[in-house]
Enzyme design. Structure first.
Site, mmCIF file in Angstrom:
data_model
loop_
_atom_site.group_PDB
_atom_site.id
_atom_site.type_symbol
_atom_site.label_atom_id
_atom_site.label_comp_id
_atom_site.label_asym_id
_atom_site.label_seq_id
_atom_site.Cartn_x
_atom_site.Cartn_y
_atom_site.Cartn_z
ATOM 1 N N ASN A 111 33.008 38.633 41.574
ATOM 2 C CA ASN A 111 34.008 39.418 41.890
ATOM 3 C C ASN A 111 33.913 40.618 41.095
ATOM 4 O O ASN A 111 34.068 40.864 40.033
ATOM 5 C CB ASN A 111 35.321 39.778 42.784
ATOM 6 C CG ASN A 111 36.514 40.362 41.809
ATOM 7 O OD1 ASN A 111 36.867 40.867 41.703
ATOM 8 N ND2 ASN A 111 37.379 38.581 41.644
ATOM 9 N N PHE A 115 39.729 46.847 41.426
ATOM 10 C CA PHE A 115 41.520 47.495 41.742
ATOM 11 C C PHE A 115 41.183 48.045 42.825
ATOM 12 O O PHE A 115 42.167 49.678 43.289
ATOM 13 C CB PHE A 115 42.381 48.021 40.806
ATOM 14 C CG PHE A 115 42.464 47.793 39.279
ATOM 15 C CD1 PHE A 115 42.653 46.430 39.975
ATOM 16 C CD2 PHE A 115 43.284 48.388 38.192
ATOM 17 C CE1 PHE A 115 42.971 45.148 39.152
ATOM 18 C CE2 PHE A 115 43.256 47.326 37.422
ATOM 19 C CZ PHE A 115 43.675 45.915 37.279
ATOM 20 N N SER A 173 41.253 42.378 33.665
ATOM 21 C CA SER A 173 40.298 42.533 34.304
ATOM 22 C C SER A 173 38.906 43.093 33.845
ATOM 23 O O SER A 173 39.124 44.021 33.499
ATOM 24 C CB SER A 173 40.874 43.364 35.922
ATOM 25 O OG SER A 173 39.686 43.397 37.011
ATOM 26 N N ASN A 175 36.614 44.781 35.784
ATOM 27 C CA ASN A 175 36.235 45.436 36.613
ATOM 28 C C ASN A 175 36.498 46.830 36.378
ATOM 29 O O ASN A 175 35.689 47.635 38.022
ATOM 30 C CB ASN A 175 35.657 44.838 38.029
ATOM 31 C CG ASN A 175 35.868 43.200 38.019
ATOM 32 O OD1 ASN A 175 34.373 42.908 37.763
ATOM 33 N ND2 ASN A 175 35.943 42.532 39.003
ATOM 34 N N THR A 176 37.162 46.692 35.894
ATOM 35 C CA THR A 176 37.879 48.250 35.861
ATOM 36 C C THR A 176 36.885 48.542 34.615
ATOM 37 O O THR A 176 38.038 47.795 33.187
ATOM 38 C CB THR A 176 38.986 48.824 35.692
ATOM 39 O OG1 THR A 176 39.312 47.985 36.559
ATOM 40 C CG2 THR A 176 39.333 50.666 35.175
ATOM 41 N N LYS A 211 49.117 39.432 32.355
ATOM 42 C CA LYS A 211 48.268 38.667 32.693
ATOM 43 C C LYS A 211 46.526 39.288 31.741
ATOM 44 O O LYS A 211 46.177 40.158 31.403
ATOM 45 C CB LYS A 211 47.883 39.014 33.909
ATOM 46 C CG LYS A 211 46.678 37.884 34.661
ATOM 47 C CD LYS A 211 46.123 38.068 36.006
ATOM 48 C CE LYS A 211 45.237 37.345 36.689
ATOM 49 N NZ LYS A 211 45.638 37.056 37.700
ATOM 50 N N ASN A 240 42.348 35.915 33.630
ATOM 51 C CA ASN A 240 42.248 36.099 35.347
ATOM 52 C C ASN A 240 40.256 35.355 35.525
ATOM 53 O O ASN A 240 40.033 34.288 34.340
ATOM 54 C CB ASN A 240 41.567 37.668 34.200
ATOM 55 C CG ASN A 240 41.808 38.274 35.631
ATOM 56 O OD1 ASN A 240 41.336 37.972 36.732
ATOM 57 N ND2 ASN A 240 42.503 39.383 35.965
#
Length: 349
Positions: A111, A115, A173, A175-176, A211, A240
């Site tokens: 993925n 967010f 994450s 993805n940011t 996390k 993660n």
């Protein structure tokens, strides 16, 4: 049986659309009172960490129910804890679609959601009204275009602390862009100190979890462990998704950009759990996530030092009965090996 019948239909849809339909169904089911109830009472599975009592050690990981729409439904599936989010101060759409990909042959998911959520102010009233059949966590992050990301976390922690049983700071994450930089050095120390202050409300101080990513070297692991202990973090969630691609993936989606989760993440997740267990010296509770789909694997993580485990991608392939099945399997294994409860088995591997 229902999942077996509907799985071909769901898997014929785009991954994100299928996910959203599942959340819709669980939200509706939760409004009906979740006729199957919550977690079954099993003294062998009950455990306590960070001052919180968990009916069982199986938790729903953040990212499944980002906006807290199906809290009742997920508790009804038998999870001991449900973690919603990641929530940001302002609503944001996330990254362009498509951004969620099944790797069916590998029992994995990639993925790059970014967010996507409706903002913390929209989600918190739903969380406050939810029928808690277990422990409710709220996972917070920063908006992609925030000029001061630490300020975003402070706002998220402060607002969530009024509602959540625990609050998770998500700096893991992939993805940011730039978010994982907060896992290091002065930025991490500043963030943790500010978040610790923000969760201290008059008459209320929920536990604060952190996390972290699996893509860390030994020096970073040691530094995070020291900072977490120094700044009174109550537990670490390890970990993660990974930006790495393990050898042997066969799905055509293996090269999609984003974080990999599911079965191929398990070896790395186990390694990072062991690394953080060593780095913390057992001074902090650890929550293991990544590639857990059986009671035997949950037990393996507990023996390696995890007090709790969290699930996400396995639900895609195993269906809504997964939590109850894992609880049955784990309870039987603990009994087989002579452990009276989960806590007795933590770190005994």
């Amino acid at each position: 049986m229902i999942f077996s019948a509907t799985r071909p239909v769901l898997f014929a849809l785009d991954g994100e659309r299928a996910h959203n339909l599942t959340i819709d169904a669980l939200a509706a089911w939760g409004m009906l009172g979740t006729p199957f109830g919550g977690a079954r009472r099993d003294p062998r599975l009950a455990t306590r960490i960070a001052g919180l009592d968990f009916a069982n050690p199986l938790g729903l990981a953040a990212g499944v129910d980002k906006n807290g729409r199906a809290i009742n439904g997920f508790f009804g599936l038998g999870f001991g804890s449900v973690e919603i989010g990641t929530l940001t101060p302002l609503p944001q759409d996330g990254n362009p679609k498509p951004r969620l990909f099944r790797l069916v042959e590998d029992k994995a998911v990639v993925n790059r959601m970014g967010f996507n959520n409706g903002g913390i102010d929209a989600a918190l009233p739903r969380a406050a009204k939810a029928k808690r059949r277990g422990v409710l966590g709220i996972n917070v992050g920063a908006n992609k275009d925030a000029s001061d990301r630490i300020a975003d976390y402070v706002l998220g922690v402060g607002k969530s602390a009024a509602v959540a049983d625990y609050v998770t700071i998500n700096i893991s994450s992939p993805n940011t862009p730039g978010l994982r930089d907060l896992q290091h050095g002065a930025a991490l120390a500043e963030l943790l100190a500010a978040a610790d202050a923000a969760r201290r409300l008059p008459g209320r101080q929920p536990p604060l979890f952190l996390k972290v990513a699996p893509d860390l070297d030994r020096a970073a692991i040691d530094a995070i462990a020291r900072a977490a202990i120094e700044h009174r973090i109550d537990a670490l969630i390890v970990s993660n998704t990974t930006i790495e691609r393990p050898f042997g993936l066969t799905s055509s989606n293996r090269d999609e950009t984003g974080g990999l989760s599911g079965a191929p993440l398990a070896p790395l997740a186990r390694t990072r759990l062991a690394d953080f267990r060593a780095a913390t010296g057992g001074a902090l509770p650890l929550i293991s996530a990544g590639g857990i789909a059986t009671g035997a694997e949950a037990y393996r993580r507990i023996l390696a030092g995890a007090s709790l485990v969290q699930l996400y991608s396995a639900l895609v392939y195993e269906g809504p009965g997964l939590a109850r099945r894992l609880c049955r399997e784990l309870s039987a294994i603990l009994a087989r090996d002579g452990f009276a409860n989960v806590a007795d088995a933590v770190g005994k591997g």
